[in-house]
Design an enzyme around this catalytic site. Structure first.
Site, short mmCIF file in Angstrom:
data_model
loop_
_atom_site.label_atom_id
_atom_site.label_comp_id
_atom_site.label_asym_id
_atom_site.label_seq_id
_atom_site.Cartn_x
_atom_site.Cartn_y
_atom_site.Cartn_z
N HIS A 411 -9.32 -86.94 -20.38
CA HIS A 411 -7.97 -86.41 -20.61
C HIS A 411 -7.39 -85.91 -19.29
CE1 HIS A 411 -9.32 -82.22 -20.26
NE2 HIS A 411 -10.37 -82.57 -21.02
N CYS A 432 -15.97 -82.70 -20.87
CA CYS A 432 -15.03 -83.81 -20.78
C CYS A 432 -14.86 -84.27 -19.34
CB CYS A 432 -13.68 -83.40 -21.34
SG CYS A 432 -13.67 -83.24 -23.14
#
Length: 478
Positions: A411, A432
């Site tokens: 992201h 992430c």
């Protein structure tokens, strides 16, 4: 006058002579049978009842029964063997009484054909013992029938014809012989009596013909598995060992054996979580293991599918039923569109149809807090715009959310000013892959659900001061 009297005397004498002859013969036939008297095919003309009975008794004493069986077997039973003897029952006397001795002249002009049942006796114990020792009941001769059966001859199923054998039970043989003896028969054909045991199933039995046809229909099915650059052939070599005939003469399959074949397919062609040789961006070859990417055959459903296809009797080319699929079914199931992430050097490369779309530095999970991004090969689970990522101690709004392993994904990280280097070691993410916003946008637009993501720890590449300055400038521009 004299001549006339003489003529009368002569005629009278002739009549008297004839009468004497007539009555003499009548008297003779009072206790004897007429001319042409035939009893059961034997001419007993002039015989008394006693003489007839003695003759019949002599005939009975010579009685012999010839018994013929299968395979050329013959055996005999004589009167002496079973104490076979004539039993007078008054029949001869009754036949004699039906004869009018004064009508003997009539017998001169025709046969007096008489029929009578000769009553004979025998020793049943001797007969029973003798029957049990007849050649037909000897073990080497009393051969049970063999049913026709279905056999596989390495090419197809065929019916092996039945064997009629020559099996007969002691009781069946005894009853047949007993009846023949009581009837006074001199010849007995066991084949004509139809008392031999017969096979239950013959080569023309409809149930065997239908079963053979079904077996061969199933046997000729060929299933070709298409694995892109490889294939597997499922044919009679396997199918013949899976089929079996049920008690109601139907064909069924051993699911256990079919499952063994499916297990083989899975071992050979499943790539889920397997170790792979991966060609990195710099053409170096890496071994990457772990992750949940890859093909995974649904073993239970594929087992059922195989059986159903065979029962349909039609050959097909197909792929197995998959529990999970990947991008490519070739040996290299990653294909040429994927995301490559080097966690050691904190860099990402995105390829589409073999062409590099973009590469960029990144920040992965914080290893000092045991939140490192997992290595392995994964696939994009889904894509989402304008998502909010929520954890125990954070809530982050992102524009481009691309998860690939549970809550781990790629992201944009607008809150970061720098990417790459050693940031991840102490100030990394919660797991992430953080990307510069502009990079995240390009990545988002060039990947799809299912796109492979290859995460690995590469060999550390030390950058020069000039490269670091250039990267820092690029990072700030991002």
């Amino acid at each position: 006058m004299y001549k006339k009297r003489k003529r009368i005397i002569i005629i009278t004498c002739i009549i008297l002579i004839f009468l004497v002859i007539y009555f003499s013969i009548s008297l003779f036939f009072k206790e004897r049978f007429y001319f042409g008297s035939v009893i059961n095919g034997v001419n007993y003309c002039g015989k008394t009842a006693d003489e007839v009975e003695r003759s019949i008794n002599e005939t009975v004493q010579t009685y012999q029964l010839t018994i013929e069986g299968r395979n050329g077997l013959i055996d005999y039973i004589s009167a002496e063997d079973i104490d076979y003897h004539y039993i007078p029952d008054g029949t001869i006397e009754r036949l004699m009484e039906t004869q009018n001795p004064f009508k003997w002249p009539i017998a001169l002009f025709g046969m007096n054909d008489l029929e009578m049942h000769i009553e004979a006796g025998y020793d049943s114990d001797l007969l029973s013992d003798l029957v049990n020792h007849l050649v037909f009941l000897q073990e080497k001769n009393n051969i049970p029938p063999v049913d026709a059966y279905i056999n596989y001859n390495d090419t197809e199923y065929t019916i092996i014809p039945e064997e009629t054998g020559a099996y007969i039970t002691e009781n069946a043989l005894y009853q047949s012989v007993k009846q023949a003896v009581e009837d006074g028969a001199e010849h007995l054909s066991l084949e004509e009596l139809d008392i031999y045991a017969v096979p239950k199933y013959t080569q023309n039995s409809p149930v065997l013909l239908q079963l053979t046809k079904k077996l061969n229909t199933y046997l000729n099915v060929v299933i070709t598995y298409d694995f892109d650059d490889r294939s597997e052939i499922l044919d009679r070599v396997f199918i013949k060992d899976w089929m079996y005939v049920t008690s109601d003469f139907d064909v069924d399959f051993s699911l256990e054996k079919v499952r063994e074949y499916v297990d083989y397919l899975a071992r050979t062609y499943n790539t889920f979580g397997s170790k792979r040789e991966f060609i990195a961006h710099d053409n170096s070859q890496l071994t990457v293991s772990g992750g949940d990417y890859g093909w995974l055959i649904n073993r239970a459903q594929e087992t059922e599918a195989i059986v159903e296809i065979i029962k349909e009797g039609k050959s097909v080319t197909r792929e197995p039923v998959y529990q999970q699929v990947a991008v490519s079914r070739a040996t290299n199931d990653i294909g040429n569109s994927y995301v490559e992430i080097d966690l050691t050097n904190q860099h990402l490369w995105v390829y589409k149809e073999g062409n590099l779309v973009i590469d960029s530095d990144l920040v992965s999970g914080n290893i000092s807090k045991n939140l490192g991004t997992p290595t392995g090969i994964y696939q994009i689970t889904y894509k989402e715009r304008e998502a909010t990522l929520v954890g125990e101690d954070y809530s982050s709004a992102v524009k481009y959310w691309m998860p690939f392993y549970y809550n781990v994904g790629m992201h944009d990280a607008s809150w970061r000013n720098e990417f790459g280097g050693d940031i991840y070691k102490t100030k990394g993410s919660h797991g992430c892959v953080n990307l510069p916003p502009k990079v995240a946008k390009i990545v988002f637009e060039n990947i799809e659900k299912g796109t492979p993501v290859v995460c690995y720890n590469g060999k550390l590449i030390k950058k020069t001061a000039e490269e670091n300055t250039s990267n820092l400038s690029n990072k700030k521009n991002n």
